[in-house]
Design an enzyme around this catalytic site. Sequence first.
Site, mmCIF file in Angstrom:
data_model
loop_
_atom_site.group_PDB
_atom_site.id
_atom_site.type_symbol
_atom_site.label_atom_id
_atom_site.label_comp_id
_atom_site.label_asym_id
_atom_site.label_seq_id
_atom_site.Cartn_x
_atom_site.Cartn_y
_atom_site.Cartn_z
ATOM 1 N N ASP A 51 22.341 -42.316 -40.754
ATOM 2 C CA ASP A 51 21.536 -42.756 -41.891
ATOM 3 C C ASP A 51 22.490 -43.094 -43.029
ATOM 4 O OD1 ASP A 51 18.268 -42.203 -42.615
ATOM 5 O OD2 ASP A 51 19.613 -42.642 -44.297
ATOM 6 N N GLU A 89 6.736 -46.326 -31.157
ATOM 7 C CA GLU A 89 6.364 -44.907 -31.229
ATOM 8 C C GLU A 89 4.923 -44.805 -31.680
ATOM 9 O OE1 GLU A 89 5.677 -43.162 -34.172
ATOM 10 O OE2 GLU A 89 5.960 -44.862 -35.520
ATOM 11 N N ARG A 138 2.105 -39.074 -34.839
ATOM 12 C CA ARG A 138 1.342 -38.835 -36.065
ATOM 13 C C ARG A 138 2.108 -37.846 -36.921
ATOM 14 N NH1 ARG A 138 -3.202 -35.979 -32.964
ATOM 15 N NH2 ARG A 138 -1.301 -35.446 -31.845
ATOM 16 N N ASN A 175 -2.685 -49.178 -34.226
ATOM 17 C CA ASN A 175 -2.955 -48.744 -35.604
ATOM 18 C C ASN A 175 -4.124 -49.508 -36.219
ATOM 19 O OD1 ASN A 175 -1.084 -46.758 -35.555
ATOM 20 N ND2 ASN A 175 0.306 -47.636 -37.066
ATOM 21 N N LEU A 208 -13.515 -40.703 -36.398
ATOM 22 C CA LEU A 208 -14.831 -41.062 -36.940
ATOM 23 C C LEU A 208 -15.185 -40.120 -38.091
ATOM 24 C CD1 LEU A 208 -17.045 -41.919 -33.815
ATOM 25 C CD2 LEU A 208 -16.125 -43.481 -35.535
ATOM 26 N N GLY A 220 -15.007 -40.435 -45.145
ATOM 27 C CA GLY A 220 -14.463 -39.764 -46.317
ATOM 28 C C GLY A 220 -13.881 -40.766 -47.290
ATOM 29 N N CYS A 262 1.676 -45.908 -42.719
ATOM 30 C CA CYS A 262 1.520 -46.736 -41.509
ATOM 31 C C CYS A 262 0.249 -47.580 -41.512
ATOM 32 C CB CYS A 262 1.560 -45.844 -40.276
ATOM 33 S SG CYS A 262 3.072 -44.874 -40.189
ATOM 34 N N LYS A 314 -0.260 -50.403 -44.361
ATOM 35 C CA LYS A 314 0.709 -51.517 -44.348
ATOM 36 C C LYS A 314 0.705 -52.239 -43.011
ATOM 37 C CE LYS A 314 4.712 -49.621 -42.300
ATOM 38 N NZ LYS A 314 5.245 -50.054 -41.048
HETATM 39 C C1 UGA Z 1 -0.697 -43.207 -37.660
HETATM 40 C C2 UGA Z 1 -1.162 -43.284 -36.196
HETATM 41 O O1 UGA Z 1 -2.249 -42.363 -35.990
HETATM 42 C C3 UGA Z 1 -0.013 -42.941 -35.241
HETATM 43 O O2 UGA Z 1 -0.437 -43.080 -33.886
HETATM 44 C C4 UGA Z 1 1.148 -43.903 -35.515
HETATM 45 O O3 UGA Z 1 2.265 -43.645 -34.683
HETATM 46 C C5 UGA Z 1 1.575 -43.747 -36.972
HETATM 47 O O4 UGA Z 1 0.451 -44.061 -37.823
HETATM 48 C C6 UGA Z 1 2.708 -44.701 -37.216
HETATM 49 O O5 UGA Z 1 2.484 -45.918 -37.171
HETATM 50 O O6 UGA Z 1 3.845 -44.259 -37.359
HETATM 51 P P1 UGA Z 1 -0.324 -41.210 -39.386
HETATM 52 O O7 UGA Z 1 -0.030 -42.268 -40.407
HETATM 53 O O8 UGA Z 1 0.562 -40.021 -39.289
HETATM 54 O O9 UGA Z 1 -0.347 -41.861 -37.910
HETATM 55 O O10 UGA Z 1 -1.767 -40.675 -39.734
HETATM 56 P P2 UGA Z 1 -3.199 -40.617 -39.043
HETATM 57 O O11 UGA Z 1 -3.402 -39.304 -38.414
HETATM 58 O O12 UGA Z 1 -3.435 -41.817 -38.216
HETATM 59 O O13 UGA Z 1 -4.132 -40.683 -40.326
HETATM 60 C C7 UGA Z 1 -4.105 -41.821 -41.181
HETATM 61 C C8 UGA Z 1 -5.100 -41.690 -42.293
HETATM 62 O O14 UGA Z 1 -6.426 -41.809 -41.777
HETATM 63 C C9 UGA Z 1 -5.064 -40.369 -43.054
HETATM 64 O O15 UGA Z 1 -5.140 -40.656 -44.435
HETATM 65 C C10 UGA Z 1 -6.302 -39.638 -42.580
HETATM 66 O O16 UGA Z 1 -6.810 -38.778 -43.561
HETATM 67 C C11 UGA Z 1 -7.248 -40.805 -42.321
HETATM 68 N N1 UGA Z 1 -8.325 -40.511 -41.354
HETATM 69 C C12 UGA Z 1 -8.022 -40.205 -40.065
HETATM 70 C C13 UGA Z 1 -9.653 -40.594 -41.751
HETATM 71 O O17 UGA Z 1 -9.962 -40.882 -42.931
HETATM 72 N N2 UGA Z 1 -10.634 -40.355 -40.839
HETATM 73 C C14 UGA Z 1 -10.368 -40.044 -39.555
HETATM 74 O O18 UGA Z 1 -11.321 -39.857 -38.775
HETATM 75 C C15 UGA Z 1 -9.036 -39.970 -39.158
#
Ligand code: UGA
Length: 442
Positions: free
Chosen positions: A30, A152, A155, A217, A259, A262, A269, A272
């Site tokens: 890095d 990748e 999460r 995504n 689902l 909220g 991720c 963007k």
């Molecule tokens: C997301 C994807 O889920 C991963 O598979 C992916 O690898 C990653 O982006 C990436 O591109 O690197 P992440 O950003 O860690 O992962 O978060 P998520 O768990 O997907 O949640 C994203 C947002 O959606 C959060 O703000 C969460 O609160 C919201 N969310 C999630 C909801 O509002 N409702 C839901 O039912 C689920």
Amino acid sequence: MRITTVGCGYLGAVYAASMASIGHEVLGLDVDQKKIDDLKKGIAPFHEPGFEKVLTEALASGRLRFSTDYADAADYQVHVICVGTPQQINGSGADLTYVHAAVDALIPHLDKCPDGRSLLVGRSTVPVGTAQILAQKLKDAGTDTLLAWNPEFLREGFAVKDTLYPDRIVYGLPDDGAEAAEAKALLDEVYEPMLKADTPLVTGNYPTAELVKVSANSFLATKISFINAVAEVCEATGGDVSVIAEAIGLDDRIGPKFLRAGVGFGGGCLPKDIRAFMARAGELGAGEALSFLREVDMVNNRRRDHVVNLSREMLGGSFTGKKIAVLGAAFKPDSDDTRQSPALYVASKLSGRGADVTVTDPAANERVKTERPNLKVAKDAFEAAKDAELVLLLTEWDEFKQLDPVALKEVVAEARFIDGRNVLNPAAWREAGWDYRSMGRP
Ligand code: UGA
């Protein structure tokens, strides 16, 4: 295998430590000296459950090293690009500066590994077409290094588990059959334990692999905005979106995950990636195909503004001088990541409109102090809610889900509550005397 990870953020640092934990010799590279110094000492530069344990164990095994000197990569055979691809400052496409910088920095040190032909592996989320450009860049530089794309799917909050036990592995391979076989053989060695454990492997060409990631995504974002759109209709009719989600989720063609209605999705991720996907499709003349993602983005933004508007209504039409507590700042629980956080968006909007806002988050408080100095920060929910006229729960940390409505009512000035994640029991909060509102639930 001897592997370098280029970029030691969430993705690269977790990947480096995880790959060392399954027996590879790994070098994490890095350009950020402080980050590398911390990682060398076993200190995680971000909050990620389970990461520090894997990191310290991998360091102790002697198989994991970190460096800021790209020349150290010369002895390694597989080079995994894990740098960020943020949204462009002046546009909606992805900024590929770090990807190109990483490859440019590596090029002089490729083709020197005694183990055999080198492989450059892209793991960052990129616009379709990037892998082809990088493959050409390698050729133009006269290197013999192969290129594969290997997106990748980890999460945040589950990064170690998702890296070591992925639900699928995707390879984007060169068009040339012999090169594809060679690249695949190297990747198969990297992922040997996962493949032996019958993790599904999906292979395709470069554009396919790049598109798998943004499609995944975008689908997740669409699912969330779909249920949030239903929540809007519930608010107009008295329906209960949680019950609807439960009922439709029981159809295994739909499934119950993602689902949760909220305040919407955030993070580094989903927001963007849908914008970059739309931008890239537009460049390719296929913009119309993804125009629905604009709606997905708009529904998501509308939920944040809905919380701001509901706050104003509950406070009698004005924010000026009103004391508001915001529970949560990270974009989701078990993370200190505040990028595109719905909670911080709402907190900043309320503060900008004259409210006296105090935020609390179990992991992101320090980040809030540096990034949003206009917001007050409290150590916990009770301190934040002291004398508040409105309390908002915007990130569903366990400690907020377990809040006792009777005890919290003792410290507030007015018992008004917005549950922006639909995680509390409405009856219990109303029985305790709260004016309790949630998202798309009566
Ligand atoms: C997301 C994807 O889920 C991963 O598979 C992916 O690898 C990653 O982006 C990436 O591109 O690197 P992440 O950003 O860690 O992962 O978060 P998520 O768990 O997907 O949640 C994203 C947002 O959606 C959060 O703000 C969460 O609160 C919201 N969310 C999630 C909801 O509002 N409702 C839901 O039912 C689920």
